[in-house]
Design an enzyme around this catalytic site. Structure first.
Site, PDB file in Angstrom:
ATOM      1  N   LEU A 106      35.656  37.208  41.272  1.00  0.00           N
ATOM      2  CA  LEU A 106      37.075  37.488  41.092  1.00  0.00           C
ATOM      3  C   LEU A 106      37.272  38.996  41.014  1.00  0.00           C
ATOM      4  O   LEU A 106      36.737  39.648  40.111  1.00  0.00           O
ATOM      5  CB  LEU A 106      37.609  36.861  39.804  1.00  0.00           C
ATOM      6  CG  LEU A 106      37.592  35.332  39.661  1.00  0.00           C
ATOM      7  CD1 LEU A 106      36.191  34.807  39.353  1.00  0.00           C
ATOM      8  CD2 LEU A 106      38.542  34.907  38.548  1.00  0.00           C
ATOM      9  N   GLY A 194      38.225  41.381  35.971  1.00  0.00           N
ATOM     10  CA  GLY A 194      37.239  41.381  37.048  1.00  0.00           C
ATOM     11  C   GLY A 194      36.003  40.633  36.599  1.00  0.00           C
ATOM     12  O   GLY A 194      35.410  40.970  35.579  1.00  0.00           O
ATOM     13  N   SER A 195      35.587  39.602  37.309  1.00  0.00           N
ATOM     14  CA  SER A 195      34.556  38.719  36.766  1.00  0.00           C
ATOM     15  C   SER A 195      33.980  37.790  37.827  1.00  0.00           C
ATOM     16  O   SER A 195      34.181  37.977  39.020  1.00  0.00           O
ATOM     17  CB  SER A 195      35.165  37.903  35.622  1.00  0.00           C
ATOM     18  OG  SER A 195      36.342  37.245  36.090  1.00  0.00           O
ATOM     19  N   ARG A 196      33.300  36.759  37.339  1.00  0.00           N
ATOM     20  CA  ARG A 196      32.689  35.764  38.220  1.00  0.00           C
ATOM     21  C   ARG A 196      32.640  34.424  37.497  1.00  0.00           C
ATOM     22  O   ARG A 196      32.487  34.373  36.275  1.00  0.00           O
ATOM     23  CB  ARG A 196      31.280  36.224  38.596  1.00  0.00           C
ATOM     24  CG  ARG A 196      30.456  35.194  39.349  1.00  0.00           C
ATOM     25  CD  ARG A 196      29.156  35.833  39.780  1.00  0.00           C
ATOM     26  NE  ARG A 196      28.056  34.892  39.837  1.00  0.00           N
ATOM     27  CZ  ARG A 196      26.801  35.242  40.041  1.00  0.00           C
ATOM     28  NH1 ARG A 196      26.484  36.517  40.187  1.00  0.00           N
ATOM     29  NH2 ARG A 196      25.851  34.333  40.081  1.00  0.00           N
TER      30      ARG A 196
END
Length: 225
Positions: A106, A194-196
């Site tokens: 993301l 901001g990530s996963r």
């Protein structure tokens, strides 16, 4: 996606988790713009810009999951960066047999609400403090700060969902607790900024997506059970 749908996505109301950021940004913006001093007015402009960014980042659009119960849905918006056969996280106690892991990255431009991939019961939650490496890297699954969930389906099989913090993400939010019963597409968390999100499929279930594909959380089909 039509132009109207695109506008609806951008103009979606923010999630309640945005409230403190919106209040702080608005306050700085109003106070800064109300003074005649140039440095303070510049700070006020920054506050207004920050507020606008938070309205965009925390947007929470409505999603309509497919009406079938034999599907695994995407848990996040973003782009698939990895599909691999791996051993599930030990803390989730899902065994040692390798299963398919679908990793969705993301960016700060994506919707960051996490959604349940299927209906079931949250039977395990394990939080791990860690580093803040680039979330698109494969080693982020083991080294980054993350929150792991085990979702037990009505037939007894398990799906693992892992929220992973990234380079500029510093806070993982989880809205569910162990024992909660959830529906497919239901909101369960959020990661700032901001990530996963990794989804571990049950043994024998293969993904129906490919690397590079764009996901829509709560709607895109990852696999068929």
């Amino acid at each position: 996606m039509s132009l109207i749908q695109s506008f609806k996505l951008v103009l979606s109301p923010p999630h309640r988790a945005a409230t403190p950021f919106l209040l702080a940004g608005s306050l700085v913006g109003l106070l800064g713009r109300a003074t005649p001093w140039r440095p303070t007015r510049l700070l006020g402009n920054a506050g207004i810009a920050f507020t606008a960014f938070c309205l965009y980042f925390f947007r929470d659009p409505k999603r309509v999951p497919p009406p079938r119960t034999d599907l695994v849905l995407a848990s996040a918006d973003g782009r698939i960066t990895s599909i691999a056969l791996v051993t599930p996280p030990a803390a989730l106690e899902m065994g040692h047999t390798p299963v398919w892991r679908v990793s969705t990255f993301l960016s700060v431009l994506n919707v960051h609400i996490n959604r349940m991939p299927a209906a079931g019961e949250v039977t395990k939650i394990a939080y791990h403090a860690g580093k803040f490496l680039n979330a698109s890297l494969d080693k982020a699954s083991e080294h980054n700060e993350r929150n792991e969930l085990r979702l037990t389906l009505p037939d007894g099989r398990n799906i693992g969902v892992v929220q992973i913090a990234g380079l500029i993400a510093r806070r993982i939010l989880c809205f569910v607790e162990e024992g909660d019963r959830v529906e497919a597409g239901e909101r369960f968390g959020l990661i700032r900024f901001g990530s996963r999100t990794d989804v571990y499929l049950p043994p024998g279930v293969e993904p129906l997506v490919v690397e590079g594909q764009t996901m829509v959380g709560g709607e895109t089909v990852l696999a068929k059970l």
